[in-house]
Design an enzyme around this catalytic site. Structure first.
Site, PDB file in Angstrom:
ATOM      1  N   CYS A  91       0.809  -1.226   0.000  1.00 32.42           N
ATOM      2  CA  CYS A  91       0.000   0.000   0.000  1.00 32.42           C
ATOM      3  C   CYS A  91       0.836   1.267   0.000  1.00 32.42           C
ATOM      4  O   CYS A  91       0.352   2.330  -0.389  1.00 32.42           O
ATOM      5  CB  CYS A  91      -0.934   0.020   1.208  1.00 32.42           C
ATOM      6  SG  CYS A  91      -2.202  -1.259   1.163  1.00 32.42           S
ATOM      7  N   HIS A 350      -9.091   3.904  -1.679  1.00 36.43           N
ATOM      8  CA  HIS A 350      -7.693   3.495  -1.483  1.00 36.43           C
ATOM      9  C   HIS A 350      -7.205   2.728  -2.716  1.00 36.43           C
ATOM     10  O   HIS A 350      -7.099   1.506  -2.690  1.00 36.43           O
ATOM     11  CB  HIS A 350      -7.609   2.629  -0.224  1.00 36.43           C
ATOM     12  CG  HIS A 350      -6.243   2.174   0.158  1.00 36.43           C
ATOM     13  ND1 HIS A 350      -5.072   2.686  -0.370  1.00 36.43           N
ATOM     14  CD2 HIS A 350      -5.850   1.226   1.056  1.00 36.43           C
ATOM     15  CE1 HIS A 350      -4.039   2.077   0.160  1.00 36.43           C
ATOM     16  NE2 HIS A 350      -4.487   1.183   1.041  1.00 36.43           N
ATOM     17  N   CYS A 380       0.312   2.172   6.684  1.00 37.31           N
ATOM     18  CA  CYS A 380       0.635   0.762   6.864  1.00 37.31           C
ATOM     19  C   CYS A 380       0.791   0.094   5.504  1.00 37.31           C
ATOM     20  O   CYS A 380       0.185   0.511   4.512  1.00 37.31           O
ATOM     21  CB  CYS A 380      -0.427   0.057   7.688  1.00 37.31           C
ATOM     22  SG  CYS A 380      -2.097   0.126   7.006  1.00 37.31           S
TER      23      CYS A 380
END
Length: 395
Positions: A91, A350, A380
């Site tokens: 991510c 996202h 994260c």
């Protein structure tokens, strides 16, 4: 030895589309190309002067394979002699791209470079690149982790319980994320950072509509609405009873790009010197409880920089799940008005490989709009990792 400063001279992003939504007709290379062209146009830079392009993408398969950053630069009609590469820190891929680019500028390897990222989670579903053979987790990896593999839903539940974060806490946080994102949209605050995208049909043909706003914001959502949602771990709700689609980030499509320059080069070329990279770091922790590393990354950055949470006028901690920024806040006790002040991934979405640079783009524009000085960003990342970054507004 010359001290070189890495400065941000431009930052743009597309609106974020829902899975199967407004941006589904865009090939990911073309979507990132759209952002790259806009970055060039808005900064006025001669693209032939760019030394390198580093892009983030997580699911590097199919339409996102074969170096999507390079393919996007070419698709944008930009000079072929400019190289590009694609990185994967899950991510945090495009935040890592920004770190690499800034480090290259500071080291003297680059005078001008682009950090960017893209993810079309509609066209290249999450984890589709994990298929084949026996999968990405080898016998040695499983031996090292005692055979433990946990979904992010389960991990989020573990962290929520570890930090005494309740379902009500997470749902309330999610409601506020949507409220802030809606207010930022209605107030025109996202307009400066968003590059409108023509809507395309399934053949890729433009259909005369312009996508100008993030598609995932749920206006008027409430605690009552979110409380009624079932566990996101539908196959075994007991694994993550408090983690739902309502307090987790949305599956999304999007792209973002920033122009990073050596300060003296930017001044010589007449580029806007909008912010400088002050500190950056990366950290790793538990590869089983894979979402916990923003906290040690923040500790490391604070220790190395001598800064304190109170120094940051705005903070972006990616809302992969509501448990993550709430976990971070439990330890660092920020002014909550400064944490994700324009909402986050729960409301906006996202798009994995684009999210790091999207956070930076939003952070920069927020500092400029409010007169803030320092902005902090962390997120994260799969594998138990996290990046952390501080920028200082200069413009």
């Amino acid at each position: 030895m010359e001290v070189r400063e890495a400065v941000l001279a431009g930052a743009v992003r597309t609106p974020i589309g829902k899975r199967g939504g407004a941006l589904a007709g865009w090939h990911p290379s073309d979507l990132l190309a759209h952002a790259l062209r806009a970055l060039v146009e808005r900064t006025g830079i001669d693209p032939g002067l760019v030394d390198d392009v580093v892009g983030g993408c997580v699911s590097q398969l199919g339409e996102q394979s074969t170096n999507v950053a390079r393919n996007s630069w070419v698709a944008a009609g930009l000079p072929w002699h400019v190289p590009a590469t694609t990185v994967d820190r899950q991510c945090g891929s495009s935040q890592q791209a920004l770190h690499f680019v800034a480090q290259g500028v500071m080291a003297g390897s680059y005078d001008l470079a682009v950090a960017c990222g893209v993810e079309s989670m509609t066209r290249v579903p999450m984890a589709s690149n994990a298929r084949g053979g026996t999968g990405p987790f080898s016998p040695a990896f499983l031996e090292a982790t005692d055979g433990q593999l946990k979904t992010q839903f389960e991990v989020s539940q573990i962290l929520a319980e570890r930090w005494k974060i309740t379902r009500e806490d997470m749902d309330a946080y999610a409601v506020e994320s949507h409220r802030r994102a809606a207010a930022a949209t209605d107030g025109g605050h996202f307009a400066a950072e968003i590059v409108p995208v023509p809507r395309r049909d399934e053949t890729g043909a433009e259909i005369g509509e312009l996508v100008e706003h993030d598609e995932g914001i749920r206006r008027g959502t409430s605690l009552e609405t979110l409380a009624a949602l079932p566990s996101a771990a539908s196959w075994d709700p007991d694994l993550a009873p408090d983690i739902t689609a309502g307090n987790a980030s949305q599956v999304s499509d999007g792209a973002a790009a920033v122009l990073v320059a050596d300060r003296s080069t930017a001044e010589r070329l007449g580029l806007p010197v909008r912010a400088r990279v002050v500190h950056l770091t990366v950290a790793a922790e538990d590869p089983v409880v894979v979402l916990s590393a923003p906290n040690p990354a923040t500790r490391r950055l604070l220790a190395r920089s001598g800064m304190a949470i109170e120094d940051f006028d705005a903070i972006e901690c990616n809302e992969a799940f509501a448990a993550i920024p709430l976990m971070w806040a439990r330890e660092f006790l920020p002014d909550m008005d400064r944490l994700n002040p324009r909402g986050g991934a729960i409301a906006l979405g996202h798009p994995l490989g684009a999210s790091g640079v999207r956070l930076t783009t939003t952070l920069l524009h927020h500092l400029e709009a409010t007169g803030g000085r320092y902005g902090f960003q962390t997120m994260c990342e799969g594998g138990g990792q996290a990046n952390a970054l501080v920028i200082e507004r200069l413009g």
